[in-house]
Design an enzyme around this catalytic site. Sequence first.
Site, PDB file in Angstrom:
ATOM      1  N   ARG A  98       0.926  -1.251   0.126  1.00  0.00           N
ATOM      2  CA  ARG A  98       0.136  -0.069   0.026  1.00  0.00           C
ATOM      3  C   ARG A  98       0.924   1.388   0.072  1.00  0.00           C
ATOM      4  O   ARG A  98       0.388   2.246  -0.580  1.00  0.00           O
ATOM      5  CB  ARG A  98      -0.936  -0.056   1.276  1.00  0.00           C
ATOM      6  CG  ARG A  98      -1.960  -1.003   1.130  1.00  0.00           C
ATOM      7  CD  ARG A  98      -3.181  -0.678   2.130  1.00  0.00           C
ATOM      8  NE  ARG A  98      -2.737  -0.953   3.531  1.00  0.00           N
ATOM      9  CZ  ARG A  98      -2.818  -2.260   4.137  1.00  0.00           C
ATOM     10  NH1 ARG A  98      -3.224  -3.258   3.673  1.00  0.00           N
ATOM     11  NH2 ARG A  98      -2.460  -2.221   5.478  1.00  0.00           N
ATOM     12  N   CYS A 101      -6.501 -18.435  15.035  1.00  0.00           N
ATOM     13  CA  CYS A 101      -7.255 -18.094  16.050  1.00  0.00           C
ATOM     14  C   CYS A 101      -8.593 -18.827  15.937  1.00  0.00           C
ATOM     15  O   CYS A 101      -9.291 -19.253  16.996  1.00  0.00           O
ATOM     16  CB  CYS A 101      -7.448 -16.703  16.432  1.00  0.00           C
ATOM     17  SG  CYS A 101      -6.052 -15.830  16.486  1.00  0.00           S
ATOM     18  N   ILE A 141      17.733  -5.758   8.353  1.00  0.00           N
ATOM     19  CA  ILE A 141      16.732  -7.030   8.875  1.00  0.00           C
ATOM     20  C   ILE A 141      15.513  -6.310  10.128  1.00  0.00           C
ATOM     21  O   ILE A 141      16.096  -5.956  11.120  1.00  0.00           O
ATOM     22  CB  ILE A 141      17.406  -8.237   9.330  1.00  0.00           C
ATOM     23  CG1 ILE A 141      18.420  -8.631   8.355  1.00  0.00           C
ATOM     24  CG2 ILE A 141      16.262  -9.259   9.569  1.00  0.00           C
ATOM     25  CD1 ILE A 141      19.161  -9.916   8.616  1.00  0.00           C
TER      26      ILE A 141
HETATM   27  P1  FAD Z   1       2.417 -16.892  12.570  1.00  0.00           P
HETATM   28  O1  FAD Z   1       1.225 -16.531  12.266  1.00  0.00           O
HETATM   29  O2  FAD Z   1       2.438 -18.317  13.365  1.00  0.00           O
HETATM   30  O3  FAD Z   1       3.437 -17.271  11.110  1.00  0.00           O
HETATM   31  C1  FAD Z   1       4.436 -17.430  11.143  1.00  0.00           C
HETATM   32  C2  FAD Z   1       4.525 -18.305   9.840  1.00  0.00           C
HETATM   33  O4  FAD Z   1       5.998 -18.333   9.325  1.00  0.00           O
HETATM   34  C3  FAD Z   1       4.100 -19.726   9.894  1.00  0.00           C
HETATM   35  O5  FAD Z   1       2.992 -19.843   8.990  1.00  0.00           O
HETATM   36  C4  FAD Z   1       5.281 -20.626   9.525  1.00  0.00           C
HETATM   37  O6  FAD Z   1       4.966 -21.750   8.575  1.00  0.00           O
HETATM   38  C5  FAD Z   1       6.094 -19.551   8.723  1.00  0.00           C
HETATM   39  N1  FAD Z   1       7.646 -19.795   8.694  1.00  0.00           N
HETATM   40  C6  FAD Z   1       8.333 -20.153   9.897  1.00  0.00           C
HETATM   41  N2  FAD Z   1       9.724 -20.215   9.481  1.00  0.00           N
HETATM   42  C7  FAD Z   1       9.937 -20.281   8.324  1.00  0.00           C
HETATM   43  C8  FAD Z   1      10.789 -20.217   7.261  1.00  0.00           C
HETATM   44  N3  FAD Z   1      12.003 -20.763   7.809  1.00  0.00           N
HETATM   45  N4  FAD Z   1      10.594 -20.110   6.163  1.00  0.00           N
HETATM   46  C9  FAD Z   1       9.262 -19.875   5.568  1.00  0.00           C
HETATM   47  N5  FAD Z   1       8.277 -19.763   6.369  1.00  0.00           N
HETATM   48  C10 FAD Z   1       8.510 -19.973   7.697  1.00  0.00           C
HETATM   49  N6  FAD Z   1      -3.769 -15.051  19.373  1.00  0.00           N
HETATM   50  C11 FAD Z   1      -4.902 -14.203  19.499  1.00  0.00           C
HETATM   51  O7  FAD Z   1      -4.587 -12.893  19.992  1.00  0.00           O
HETATM   52  N7  FAD Z   1      -6.067 -14.580  19.909  1.00  0.00           N
HETATM   53  C12 FAD Z   1      -6.455 -15.631  19.678  1.00  0.00           C
HETATM   54  O8  FAD Z   1      -7.828 -16.023  20.066  1.00  0.00           O
HETATM   55  C13 FAD Z   1      -5.476 -16.711  19.406  1.00  0.00           C
HETATM   56  N8  FAD Z   1      -5.838 -18.070  19.270  1.00  0.00           N
HETATM   57  C14 FAD Z   1      -4.962 -18.958  18.765  1.00  0.00           C
HETATM   58  C15 FAD Z   1      -5.494 -20.323  18.303  1.00  0.00           C
HETATM   59  C16 FAD Z   1      -4.455 -21.196  17.666  1.00  0.00           C
HETATM   60  C17 FAD Z   1      -4.680 -22.431  17.713  1.00  0.00           C
HETATM   61  C18 FAD Z   1      -3.157 -20.760  17.596  1.00  0.00           C
HETATM   62  C19 FAD Z   1      -2.102 -21.519  17.169  1.00  0.00           C
HETATM   63  C20 FAD Z   1      -2.396 -19.403  17.836  1.00  0.00           C
HETATM   64  C21 FAD Z   1      -3.806 -18.494  18.467  1.00  0.00           C
HETATM   65  N9  FAD Z   1      -3.295 -17.245  18.688  1.00  0.00           N
HETATM   66  C22 FAD Z   1      -4.359 -16.336  18.964  1.00  0.00           C
HETATM   67  C23 FAD Z   1      -1.764 -16.691  18.515  1.00  0.00           C
HETATM   68  C24 FAD Z   1      -1.551 -15.988  17.188  1.00  0.00           C
HETATM   69  O9  FAD Z   1      -2.038 -16.925  16.137  1.00  0.00           O
HETATM   70  C25 FAD Z   1      -0.074 -15.644  16.901  1.00  0.00           C
HETATM   71  O10 FAD Z   1       0.387 -14.964  17.968  1.00  0.00           O
HETATM   72  C26 FAD Z   1       0.106 -14.982  15.685  1.00  0.00           C
HETATM   73  O11 FAD Z   1      -0.171 -15.802  14.615  1.00  0.00           O
HETATM   74  C27 FAD Z   1       1.473 -14.818  15.615  1.00  0.00           C
HETATM   75  O12 FAD Z   1       1.892 -14.145  14.487  1.00  0.00           O
HETATM   76  P2  FAD Z   1       3.343 -14.386  13.763  1.00  0.00           P
HETATM   77  O13 FAD Z   1       3.374 -14.032  12.294  1.00  0.00           O
HETATM   78  O14 FAD Z   1       4.361 -14.133  14.604  1.00  0.00           O
HETATM   79  O15 FAD Z   1       3.394 -16.184  13.528  1.00  0.00           O
END
Ligand code: FAD
Length: 558
Positions: free
Chosen positions: A21, A42, A278
């Site tokens: 964007r 979630c 980074i």
């Molecule tokens: P993620 O969303 O986990 O994304 C990280 C991604 O990076 C993954 O898809 C992974 O495959 C990818 N990845 C990692 N390493 C590599 C690599 N080397 N190369 C390529 N790809 C890679 N939070 C709330 O606030 N409320 C809720 O109700 C809630 N419920 C949840 C329920 C569940 C079942 C889960 C699992 C989580 C929940 N959470 C909730 C937490 C929330 O989903 C996470 O805090 C949030 O998704 C974190 O975002 P992120 O981008 O850091 O990681």
Amino acid sequence: MKYIIIGAVAGGASTAARLRRLNEHAEIVIFEKGQYISYANCGLPYYIGNVIKDRNKLFVQTATSFAARFNVDVRVSTEVTAINPSVKTVSAINLLTGEEYTESYDKLVLSPGASPIRPALPGIQYEGIFTVRNVGDTDYIKGYVTETKPQKAVVIGAGFIGLEMAENLHELGLDVSVVEMSNQILAPVDLPIAALAQKHLREKGIHLHLNTAVTGFEKEDGRLKVQLQDKADLEADLVILSIGVRSDTKLAENAGLKIGQARGIWVNEYLQTSDPDIYAVGDAIEYANPISGQTTITFLAGPANKQGRICANNLVFGNNQKYNGSINTAIVKLFDLTLGAAGMAVKHLERNKIPHLTATIHGNSHAGYYPGAQLMTIQIAFSPENGQLLSAQVIGGEGVDKRLDVLSSVIKNKGTIYDLIEFEQAYAPPFSSAKDPVNMVGFVAENILLDRLKVIECSKLNSVEPHAALIDVRTPAEFAGGTIEGAINIPLDEIRNRLSEVPVDRPLYIFCQQGMRGYLAQRILVQNGFENVTNLSGGYLLWKTYKDEMEQAEAEVL
Ligand code: FAD
């Protein structure tokens, strides 16, 4: 400008969309080792529980739709295996074809998330033991449930996700046990509030095993046995391991990026890592908690998404937007109850030696005379110096979420209990009361802060002076239905005429059902010359639930 983003769910996808964007002409490549991007983690427990029926609804975007909308080069099923900061490249492998290659970047964003902890317990490899992190895990569990029709489930870990899974499996008809090593569920919450939730879960038929450690698993006649330390095994057809997650820092660590004290990727206030090209966001980073000042890791979707936006702003405009940290505002549905928390729990304030006072009230979700009002309990902690709000925990039915959001926003903005007093709610009988529970907890807090009201928390009642007198100011019928051992009954409406029965030379601890009548009695007594009068915060209702739950948890310790 060429941006590479690692991880394409909450933080990564938000960063990519905002980058586009802001810069229509940049080259943006996003790597995701899983098959799916930007999905609703979630929502996963609710898809397993059939509350969300259509699997497609979990996908906020697909790789194709995201690429089309944002003109981003989305590479799913492709894992980044290394970062080479000195030449500004990443190494990647296409997990479907095995093709390995390197890709250069000008700026790199890490959003790899966190991985569920899977301890090396004997038998952990057995089929039927699952973690819930992504769509793959969810499909696996859902398929397993559909095919094998399990009857008994054991959820290990009573955190937010563990309890959501427990509820959803229960709603599918399974007999669900929850095993938790601590003496309470939901670690970010204080025990009296957790106790109210525990009671509700037990009433709904969830078997809670607190103070209980899992030592391993066995398989017998096709059924799992969950082995517990010093206790009988639990039978299970399905086990959900939900004992926490660990930040995914491997790539960052191998690339020589600084890892912080909490074992997350270190970032500065602009979400920039120790390498200026980074940046990092989401579950993988650690950041100073705005209340304690100590670095912690927040595993929540809201902060990850918002960090993605800030990170993109800083990448495009230069470092000019600070991230202020998260107060860990979180909420969970537990059958008919909702429980939410923001800021630092009282136990964590105590551990960090942060001075605080607390106030607890019970209030109605809307005017009591309008049908359907539901009771909620609010506990807040605030600074004894200036009344700054440090935490809030709310449990009840309808309307918990809106109160928590108000309280969270006051905490986040470093507001005080006076902001709660002045909070002007939208009021009509179906929605609130002329004095909302948020106002009420502010009023009580002000009385405490200004020494007009002395309170004791239910968890401390056991340790009062041995010669103290307990006065139950509820009605004789309520008293007869159960009271605190040793209490005498002087109902509030009789207390002015029965002052001679109130001991003059002993500290007085007053209680009623919820706290209000106790406060009124306390005011009468103090103005009649009784100096040392303390009201039981949250009343008999909270004390009784807390005590029952403590006894239950202690009974689990053999
Ligand atoms: P993620 O969303 O986990 O994304 C990280 C991604 O990076 C993954 O898809 C992974 O495959 C990818 N990845 C990692 N390493 C590599 C690599 N080397 N190369 C390529 N790809 C890679 N939070 C709330 O606030 N409320 C809720 O109700 C809630 N419920 C949840 C329920 C569940 C079942 C889960 C699992 C989580 C929940 N959470 C909730 C937490 C929330 O989903 C996470 O805090 C949030 O998704 C974190 O975002 P992120 O981008 O850091 O990681």
